[in-house]
Design an enzyme around this catalytic site. Structure first.
Site, PDB file in Angstrom:
ATOM      1  N   CYS A 159       0.803  -1.224   0.000  1.00  0.00           N
ATOM      2  CA  CYS A 159       0.000   0.000   0.000  1.00  0.00           C
ATOM      3  C   CYS A 159       0.838   1.278   0.000  1.00  0.00           C
ATOM      4  O   CYS A 159       0.276   2.371  -0.043  1.00  0.00           O
ATOM      5  CB  CYS A 159      -0.924  -0.001   1.209  1.00  0.00           C
ATOM      6  SG  CYS A 159      -1.963  -1.479   1.289  1.00  0.00           S
ATOM      7  N   HIS A 292      -2.637   8.406   5.875  1.00  0.00           N
ATOM      8  CA  HIS A 292      -2.868   7.047   5.393  1.00  0.00           C
ATOM      9  C   HIS A 292      -4.317   6.665   5.665  1.00  0.00           C
ATOM     10  O   HIS A 292      -4.979   6.088   4.798  1.00  0.00           O
ATOM     11  CB  HIS A 292      -1.896   6.092   6.065  1.00  0.00           C
ATOM     12  CG  HIS A 292      -1.961   4.695   5.555  1.00  0.00           C
ATOM     13  ND1 HIS A 292      -1.827   4.390   4.213  1.00  0.00           N
ATOM     14  CD2 HIS A 292      -2.156   3.505   6.186  1.00  0.00           C
ATOM     15  CE1 HIS A 292      -1.925   3.071   4.051  1.00  0.00           C
ATOM     16  NE2 HIS A 292      -2.130   2.530   5.229  1.00  0.00           N
ATOM     17  N   GLU A 303      -1.009   5.636  13.227  1.00  0.00           N
ATOM     18  CA  GLU A 303      -0.588   6.795  12.444  1.00  0.00           C
ATOM     19  C   GLU A 303      -0.666   8.067  13.270  1.00  0.00           C
ATOM     20  O   GLU A 303       0.240   8.919  13.211  1.00  0.00           O
ATOM     21  CB  GLU A 303      -1.459   6.945  11.192  1.00  0.00           C
ATOM     22  CG  GLU A 303      -1.024   8.124  10.333  1.00  0.00           C
ATOM     23  CD  GLU A 303      -1.891   8.350   9.108  1.00  0.00           C
ATOM     24  OE1 GLU A 303      -1.448   9.097   8.213  1.00  0.00           O
ATOM     25  OE2 GLU A 303      -3.002   7.790   9.054  1.00  0.00           O
ATOM     26  N   LYS A 324      -9.068   8.319   1.629  1.00  0.00           N
ATOM     27  CA  LYS A 324      -9.651   6.975   1.521  1.00  0.00           C
ATOM     28  C   LYS A 324     -11.093   6.939   1.986  1.00  0.00           C
ATOM     29  O   LYS A 324     -11.837   6.014   1.635  1.00  0.00           O
ATOM     30  CB  LYS A 324      -8.808   5.974   2.321  1.00  0.00           C
ATOM     31  CG  LYS A 324      -7.403   5.766   1.777  1.00  0.00           C
ATOM     32  CD  LYS A 324      -6.633   4.755   2.621  1.00  0.00           C
ATOM     33  CE  LYS A 324      -5.229   4.523   2.082  1.00  0.00           C
ATOM     34  NZ  LYS A 324      -4.334   5.681   2.292  1.00  0.00           N
ATOM     35  N   HIS A 329      -9.505   2.502  -0.292  1.00  0.00           N
ATOM     36  CA  HIS A 329      -8.061   2.273  -0.223  1.00  0.00           C
ATOM     37  C   HIS A 329      -7.608   1.691  -1.556  1.00  0.00           C
ATOM     38  O   HIS A 329      -7.915   0.557  -1.888  1.00  0.00           O
ATOM     39  CB  HIS A 329      -7.756   1.305   0.922  1.00  0.00           C
ATOM     40  CG  HIS A 329      -6.308   1.181   1.243  1.00  0.00           C
ATOM     41  ND1 HIS A 329      -5.309   1.649   0.422  1.00  0.00           N
ATOM     42  CD2 HIS A 329      -5.666   0.622   2.319  1.00  0.00           C
ATOM     43  CE1 HIS A 329      -4.127   1.397   0.961  1.00  0.00           C
ATOM     44  NE2 HIS A 329      -4.325   0.785   2.102  1.00  0.00           N
TER      45      HIS A 329
END
Length: 770
Positions: A159, A292, A303, A324, A329
């Protein structure tokens, strides 16, 4: 380094404008997935691209495949948009390169071929269709479509792939190997992905709500993002529109868990700090971070902890939102698409929102820009992407001219080889490999029309029972060969030691083992213990976890040149002092499906390939900055003095019969090393025993004008897929130690699709035999 154009295709629609319009409006484009049956999965929603595009470039015909690959079509669609308005003229095709990132590559093609085989309905072109599985095929198709002949690279760090692609493109231009790069990521929906995340219980039944107090999982998406990255003075001289500047980046490995991030975000925080340091930024300079933000409980809190650890008190004033939440994602495309959103945020001075936000979770606690976009003055912004196997990446972007970045570190570091680990049918040490090669007896035997050099690997000799647990054969080979290299170098891995792995095939064994029960029994048969090993960078993550190499990490997937590509990426890391040392394992593991595909390809399994032999195993080179190696008193085995990468652009999956691409790669490597052809003492050739591959290289060598002997180890030891460069390097070092002329040598590697990489190695002490 500047960005002059972008292109995108996501669930928001086709084009960057559609992406930004939807995201800035907080529009959630995650809905019911209609392109495939969703029975048995943990959700019925996703960020679907519908209809899938037809970009109009006939790579299927070039390859002789049976049908298009969605991940390739998405990449081409985004690339056509990015390349149309880049505003650059006068840059020759040899100075244009490509870096493509992907998590799944052409996995959907593999799924279709395996299903047909399972149903007894295999098509004539299925072996060629399997060529589309490789993430490097995306890069080569892009280069072919636009006639680009410079460096062509592919990266698969799950990712974080799109962000890693940007980082590698930056270094390619900084090193002077290209003036402009088409860079980005692409991924399409696959059964493996939906079944895998279902098995991990990571999917939300509703559109994901990142950073929210009651978030319960992620939403998958598909799409592609592409950017044109250009050396700044050239862009401004051409009058190109500069959208943003790439100020710097940071990479790191968690070394913590195959799927879960470190709960305190230690690895991610190191990537953020590295991005700030490389950009000359202070924590208080960062008002906005495109996060993220997947929507899973562990990822979002980790995160948030990483941002607090990296920014300190300034974290409380920074906005952290998740794209996202609106497109899903996009896995390997996420880093590129989210970088494009961040560029638009800087241009428009608007922080896009986190849609669907339901309330603050104390475990996150930062400003998520809930539900509605916010006007915000910002000169710089960060984009975070973190991945399975603990691969972390942060990219720092800036408004044109708004921030004076620190000058990059000079490229004055020399790079040396201090350790070699060998595991394969030719032996389990450099000495044994040399003995097998010089004996001249081929190690392969004929099996059903294809010569194979199988390797009986005994992992218990190299890894403990605990270390072998949930580590597939590819990962075991990587860890074991890296351990051998570290032992020879007498180095203990830590946060100053990185891992850049090369693999031509990737985790085919684990992907097949995971997918077959799903194919036969449905999603409920998906095994959560196997799924983490289906990403290409799983093996690199295992090296970080088991050996402690938590420095910058990446995984290169340039087909049969993957190992050479990994060495080039690692050398750039060392020359810019991103790490003190980098482990470069090249690992490939043959499965019966892979063997069947090679057997069915006319180039390798037909009469044209009767001298071709396929091999497997793992070979690692440990590279170090010379200053670091000498400071610890390491024994230096060789110096890595030059590299060159070139692409034929003769069509997808095709070579230039005259060897012009190979010739350019060799010339570039020699120029990088400051050598003339007549100074070479040997060429370790790519020659595989296939005339269509060997003749162009031979023609190129004749034009090069060297009289040095050319050695062809693959014709004795077999083609080790992506490990050819590592094998040749190990033999070159052994040869110097056993009487071969102690001077610089050229090592050639080529993909089957026309990517050529040449390396120059010089023995310790230089070219003077005295």
């Amino acid at each position: 380094m500047v960005i002059t154009a972008t292109g995108a295709i996501t669930a928001q629609g086709v084009g960057t404008d559609a992406l930004w319009k939807g995201v800035s409006a907080g529009h959630v484009a995650i809905g019911e997935v209609r392109c495939r049956p969703m029975d048995g999965y943990g959700t019925r929603v996703g960020g679907q691209v519908h209809p899938l595009p037809d970009p109009g470039y006939d790579y299927v015909g070039d390859l002789g495949a049976t049908e298009p690959e969605p991940a390739v079509d998405l990449a081409l669609t985004a690339a056509y948009e990015a390349m149309a308005p880049h505003g650059l003229t006068g840059i020759p095709p040899e100075r244009w390169g490509v870096v493509a990132g992907s998590c799944n590559g052409g996995t959907s093609s593999g799924e279709r071929v395996l299903r047909r085989a399972h149903q007894g309905q295999s098509a004539a072109g299925d072996a060629r269709q399997l060529m589309l599985i490789s993430p490097h095929t995306i890069a080569e198709v892009l280069a072919s479509a636009f006639g680009l002949k410079g460096p062509v690279l592919s990266v698969n760090t799950a990712c974080a792939s799109g962000a890693h692609a940007l980082a590698h493109a930056v270094e390619t231009i900084r090193a002077g190997r290209a003036d402009a790069m088409l860079v980005g990521g692409s991924d399409a929906f696959t059964e493996v992905t939906f079944a895998g995340f279902t098995s991990l219980e990571s999917l939300s039944e509703q559109p994901a709500a990142p950073y929210s107090k009651d978030r319960d999982g992620l939403s998958l998406g598909e799409g592609s993002g592409m950017l044109v990255l250009v050396e700044e003075t050239l862009a401004r001289a051409a009058g190109a529109t500069v959208l943003a500047e790439v100020l710097g980046y940071g990479l790191s490995a968690d070394g913590h868990h195959a799927t879960a991030p470190h709960p305190q975000g230690e690895g991610a925080a190191r990537a953020i700090r590295a991005a700030l340091e490389s950009s000359g930024l202070r924590p208080q300079d960062v008002p906005y971070i495109n996060g993220h933000g997947t929507g899973t409980p562990k990822n979002d809190s980790a995160e948030s902890n990483a941002v607090r650890a990296a920014l300190g008190a300034a974290a409380g004033k920074a906005a952290l939102s998740s794209t996202k939440s609106m497109i899903g994602h996009l896995l390997g495309a996420a880093g590129a698409v989210e970088a494009i959103v961040t560029v638009s945020a800087l241009t428009e001075q608007i922080a896009p929102p986190t849609a669907g936000f339901t309330g603050v979770d104390p475990k996150c606690g930062l400003d998520a820009v809930p539900r509605t976009a916010r006007p915000m003055a910002m000169d710089v912004a960060l984009s975070n992407n973190f991945a399975f196997a603990g691969a972390n990446a942060t990219v720092a972007l800036g408004r044109p001219g708004a921030h004076v970045a620190e000058p990059p570190a000079p490229w004055d570091e020399r790079v040396v080889v201090t350790g070699i680990g060998v595991l394969g049918p030719g032996g389990e040490s450099p000495a044994q490999l040399w003995e097998s090669y010089t004996a001249g007896t081929p190690v392969a035997s004929e099996e059903g029309g294809l010569r194979l050099a199988r390797y009986s690997f005994a992992p218990e000799r190299h890894l403990s029972a605990r270390e072998r647990r949930r580590v597939d054969r590819m990962g075991q080979l990587a860890v074991a060969s890296c351990r051998l290299a570290l032992d020879q170098a007498r180095l203990i891995a830590d946060e100053s030691v990185g891992v850049v792995l090369g693999s031509g095939l990737g985790p085919m064994r684990s992907t097949e083992d995971f997918f077959r029960p799903v194919m036969e029994e449905g999603a409920s048969a998906a095994n959560p213990a196997i799924f983490p090993s289906t990403v290409f960078n799983a093996a690199a993550g295992q090296v970080a976890m088991l050996l402690g190499a938590k420095g910058p990490t990446s995984t290169a997937t340039a087909s049969h040149a993957a190992g050479a590509s990994a060495l080039c990426i690692a050398r750039d890391m060392l020359r810019t002092r991103t790490a003190d040392a980098v482990l470069c394992p090249a690992v490939d593991d043959l499965t019966e499906t892979v063997i069947g595909a090679y057997r069915a390809l006319p180039l390798t399994g037909g009469p044209a390939g009767h001298r071709y032999a396929l091999s497997e195993g793992g070979i690692t080179l440990l590279l170090e900055r010379e200053s670091a190696a000498r400071a610890r008193g390491a024994r230096i085995l060789a110096e890595f003095t030059g590299q060159g990468i070139a692409y034929d652009a003769a069509g997808a999956g095709r070579w230039d019969a005259q060897g012009h691409g190979i010739h350019r790669a060799m010339r570039l490597a020699l120029a990088d090393a400051g050598l003339a052809p007549d100074e070479l003492t040997a060429v370790w050739a790519n020659a595989t025993g296939i005339a269509a591959v060997d003749r162009p290289e031979l023609r190129a060598l004749r034009r090069l004008g060297t009289t040095a002997p050319a050695y062809a180890p693959k014709q004795t030891l077999g083609e080790p897929i992506g490990a050819g460069a590592q094998m040749a390097a190990a033999l070159a070092v052994s040869g110097w130690q056993r009487g071969l002329a102690p001077g610089p040598v050229l090592v050639n590697s080529s993909s089957l699709g026309g990517t050529h990489i040449s390396l120059v190695l010089t023995p310790e002490g230089g070219t003077d035999p005295s």
